[in-house]
Each structure stands twice: as C-alpha cells, then as structure tokens.
Design an enzyme around this catalytic site. Structure first.
Site, PDB file in Angstrom:
ATOM      1  N   PHE A  26       0.859  -1.183   0.000  1.00 18.88           N
ATOM      2  CA  PHE A  26       0.000   0.000   0.000  1.00 18.88           C
ATOM      3  C   PHE A  26       0.892   1.229   0.000  1.00 18.88           C
ATOM      4  O   PHE A  26       1.718   1.403   0.898  1.00 18.88           O
ATOM      5  CB  PHE A  26      -0.934   0.030   1.214  1.00 18.88           C
ATOM      6  CG  PHE A  26      -1.970   1.111   1.083  1.00 18.88           C
ATOM      7  CD1 PHE A  26      -3.127   0.894   0.346  1.00 18.88           C
ATOM      8  CD2 PHE A  26      -1.771   2.355   1.650  1.00 18.88           C
ATOM      9  CE1 PHE A  26      -4.079   1.910   0.187  1.00 18.88           C
ATOM     10  CE2 PHE A  26      -2.718   3.367   1.498  1.00 18.88           C
ATOM     11  CZ  PHE A  26      -3.869   3.143   0.767  1.00 18.88           C
ATOM     12  N   ASP A  44       9.353   2.368   1.465  1.00 21.26           N
ATOM     13  CA  ASP A  44       8.204   3.139   1.944  1.00 21.26           C
ATOM     14  C   ASP A  44       8.064   2.848   3.441  1.00 21.26           C
ATOM     15  O   ASP A  44       7.574   1.792   3.843  1.00 21.26           O
ATOM     16  CB  ASP A  44       6.945   2.712   1.168  1.00 21.26           C
ATOM     17  CG  ASP A  44       5.682   3.408   1.675  1.00 21.26           C
ATOM     18  OD1 ASP A  44       5.705   3.974   2.788  1.00 21.26           O
ATOM     19  OD2 ASP A  44       4.661   3.361   0.957  1.00 21.26           O
ATOM     20  N   LYS A  90       2.689   9.710   8.151  1.00 23.69           N
ATOM     21  CA  LYS A  90       1.973   9.262   9.353  1.00 23.69           C
ATOM     22  C   LYS A  90       2.531   9.835  10.658  1.00 23.69           C
ATOM     23  O   LYS A  90       2.181  10.922  11.049  1.00 23.69           O
ATOM     24  CB  LYS A  90       1.936   7.740   9.399  1.00 23.69           C
ATOM     25  CG  LYS A  90       0.946   7.147   8.382  1.00 23.69           C
ATOM     26  CD  LYS A  90       0.463   5.786   8.803  1.00 23.69           C
ATOM     27  CE  LYS A  90      -0.368   5.097   7.732  1.00 23.69           C
ATOM     28  NZ  LYS A  90      -1.738   5.560   7.672  1.00 23.69           N
TER      29      LYS A  90
END
Ligand SMILES: Cc1ncc(COP(=O)(O)O)c(C=O)c1O
Length: 401
Positions: free
Chosen positions: A141, A226, A255
């Site tokens: 993702f 990532d 995040k």
C-alpha cells in the site's frame, strides 16, 4: 457561521448532508484525546490501540508537540519554499542524521505525496537511459494518488479508475527470485515497505531486504523503502529497514512523522537527490514551520522518553499475550509483530471483533478482511495495555458463531 450541534447525532447528520461519503465511519464523534485515550461528544471514553491510523505514535496531543505547535502558530504559520525557515533545516538534519546514508530531504504533507516524489525521482534518475519501470509488491500500500495507487499492488484499489500510470510490476512480497525475474532493461527501481502494514503486518524473511540491496546493486537500480507506516521509531529503530542493516537509496515517511500533524518526507542519497532540480517538483505546504516544529518535538519525545526501547517491550507484551490466546482458540491463525506493529490473522472476518471491541470502548482496526491490526502508541501505559488486551481477548474468544 454557527455550530449547530455538538452531539454525535447532530454532527453525523451534518456529515450526511455535506461530506462526501467515501469513508466507512463508525457512528462516533470524537472531541478530545490524551495519550492512548479519546472521548466522544457524549463524554464516553475509548482506549485507542490504533491511534490516528498510525499517525499518533506518541499518543493523542503529545505535550511537547502541543507546546511546539502553540508557540509556532503565534510566530509564523506558513511561508512557501521560496524562503528558508530554521525549523525545516533542523528537521532535515534530524532525519538525515538518523539514517545510515546521510540522506537529503524533500518535504510534503502525506504518505502518498512522499511516494509520488520517490516515483518522480526514480524516473528522473532513469531518464538518461530511458529506464522508468518500478518493481513493487503484491499486497503493498503506497497511497491513493494516481502514481502511488499505481505502485500499490492491490487490484481492489485500482478498480474503476484505470488506466493506471504505466511502468509498475508487482511481485509477491518476500520473494527475491520473483524480483530478479521481473527486472528488465527498462527497470529503474524497487519500491517496498520493509514491513507491509495495510497488507496485514507482513514481516519479510531476514534475507529479503539485504537480497534486494544486492539485486539493486548488481542491476544498477534504486532501492526505495516506503516507511510511511513502519518508520519514525515504531518498530524500535528510527527506520524499520535498520533492523536488517540495509542502506536504501530513498526512504519515504509520513503518518507518525509529526506526532499527528500532517507531514510527509522523502529522504534520498545526495547523489540521487540532486536530480530534483528547481521546477521538477514541489509542495506548497511541504515543510511548513508548524509541521516541522511538530516533527522535531516528536523526535525529542521519542528520544527523551526512551520510546525506541519501549517498542521492543510492547512487542514482547503483546506477542506473549496473543500467542497464549492463540493456544486457546483456533480462530487465531497467526500473530505477527515488530515493535508496535501488530497483526492478528484470524480464520474468519475481523469486522465482528472490531465491532465488539468498539462496544466495549476499545478502538482497533481490521485490514485485509481477516487481520486485526494494532498500532498502539509507544507510550501506552501498562495498565491500559492490560485493559485493552482483556477486551480484545474477550472479543476474540467469544467470536459470534
Ligand atoms: C506504507 C504506506 N504508504 C503510504 C501510505 C499513504 O499515506 P497517506 O494516506 O498519508 O497518503 C500509507 C497509508 O496507510 C501506508 O501505510
């Protein structure tokens, strides 16, 4: 402008009329948070084992972040990147010094944007010999913008918005031979999450990331990690890939980067980063002083409170309890954890567990249909850990038949 209602029902009614319905929301309106606790508009308390979808790694409203943001908004809220600010330079230094490869930073506002920057950087890097393809993994993702979405190896997220950006090849996560087979003369980079998050908390075999580095070196590719979900200390290292002593060429963060304030970053080796020349890429709000001060306060909190060490402690506590629970119920297929990234794979859908926990005041997440995902704050106190685990265990043991 009037505030029409402060009850959950009033707020929900407003959403139904004015907010686009692209999220599945629980019928709860949250108004206040502190550490691992949040309260709704009716004053009900919830224990949060999935704070801010992983953004609140040091809990809700962490005091140092609150203080830094308060001070900064009174001084300078926003200036564009045509000017220098002290906070952006200091944050770039702090992030770079915590890598093992002396990276340089580009700042943006989200994980998808950080990955967009990485995709563009890879293409610019490959341009002289017309290489543009990027290998990513199934169940990955990387975000919802068209580039990051095209990198995401999950067809369910592509449905209805094709054609995607060209040039992505998806291979099974953890499979080095598949990566090797997927490389061709037009390949420029490999982009992976060191630990897959949304894909179900998948920790790779120990030879995987070192093997990717070797392949990238042999074939002249960029290795891009990532770390949007796994980074910023969540797994007990600043960057999750550091568990495997591998040095990437590019890392993306978002995040937890700024303790809950929107922020994203791409960190790249200077020799590669120089391809992002003026005019090639930008983000208006990227690296704004509020986000940078919040991120600096987040780093200071993690360091001064020993939270990297606490990530391993948390992993041990959760793992011990969940493995013990596994021996009591066939519903648990597997427990996977690295620091405060915790996945409980069930043999049945996870939604009833999430619902039962919510009814009893515990917030957890289900990903990939059957995986209960927990991303608890690193400073989750022991008594709340006990309280939450007891609710979760009960919800799993008494799974509705
Ligand atoms: C590994 C990873 N990369 C990228 C993203 C996208 O981040 P954002 O929602 O901030 O764009 C996410 C979000 O869950 C993620 O987990």
């Amino acid at each position: 402008m009037t505030m029409e209602s402060t009850s959950s029902a009033g707020v929900i009614a407003q959403f139904q009329k004015y907010v686009i319905g692209n999220y599945t929301r629980y019928p709860v309106c949250l108004t206040r948070g502190e550490g691992s606790l949040v309260w709704d508009a009716e004053g009900r308390r919830y224990l949060d084992f999935f704070p801010g979808w992983g953004c609140n790694l040091i809990g809700h409203c962490p005091p140092r972040v609150v203080e830094a943001v308060r001070e900064q908004v009174g001084q300078l809220i926003h200036v564009p990147n045509t000017w220098y600010t002290k906070a952006q330079g200091e944050l770039a230094k702090a992030l770079s010094e915590r890598t093992d490869f002396g990276g340089q930073c580009f700042f943006c506002n989200s994980g998808a944007e950080a990955n967009e920057a990485a995709i563009k950087l890879a293409r610019l890097h490959g341009q002289p010999d017309k290489r543009y393809k990027i290998i990513t993994t199934l169940n990955s993702f990387h975000g919802r913008t068209m580039g990051a979405l095209s990198a995401t190896g999950q067809p369910k997220y592509h449905a209805g918005v094709e054609p995607l950006l060209a040039g992505f090849k998806y291979v099974p996560f953890g499979d080095l031979a598949a990566v090797e087979k997927a490389i061709d003369a037009e390949t420029i980079a490999i982009l992976v999450e060191p630990i897959q998050g949304e894909g179900g908390i998948n920790v790779p075999p120990d030879d995987y990331l070192p093997g990717l580095r070797r392949l990238a070196d042999e074939r002249g590719l960029l290795l891009m990690f990532d770390e949007v979900q796994a980074g910023m200390g969540r797994t007990g290292k600043w960057y999750a890939h550091q568990h495997w002593h591998v040095q990437p060429d590019v890392v993306t963060l978002a995040k937890a980067l700024a303790g809950g304030v929107a922020a994203g970053a791409m960190i790249a080796r200077p020799a590669i980063a120089e391809k992002l020349k003026p005019g090639t890429h930008a983000a208006t709000f990227g690296g704004n002083p509020i986000a940078c001060r919040a991120a600096l306060a987040t780093i200071e909190t993690i360091e001064s409170e020993g939270l990297l060490e606490r990530a391993s402690w948390l992993e041990g506590q959760f793992r011990a309890r969940l493995v013990a629970l596994q021996s009591r119920t066939p519903l648990i297929r597997e427990v996977r954890a690295k620091g405060s990234m915790i996945g409980i794979e069930l043999s049945s859908p996870g939604a009833p567990v999430v619902q039962k926990c919510l009814e009893r005041g515990l917030l957890v997440n289900c990903t990939h249909h059957t995986v209960i995902r927990l991303l608890p704050a690193l400073n989750l106190p022991e008594d709340l850990l006990e309280e939450g685990c007891a609710i979760l265990e009960d919800a799993i043991v008494n799974y509705p038949q």
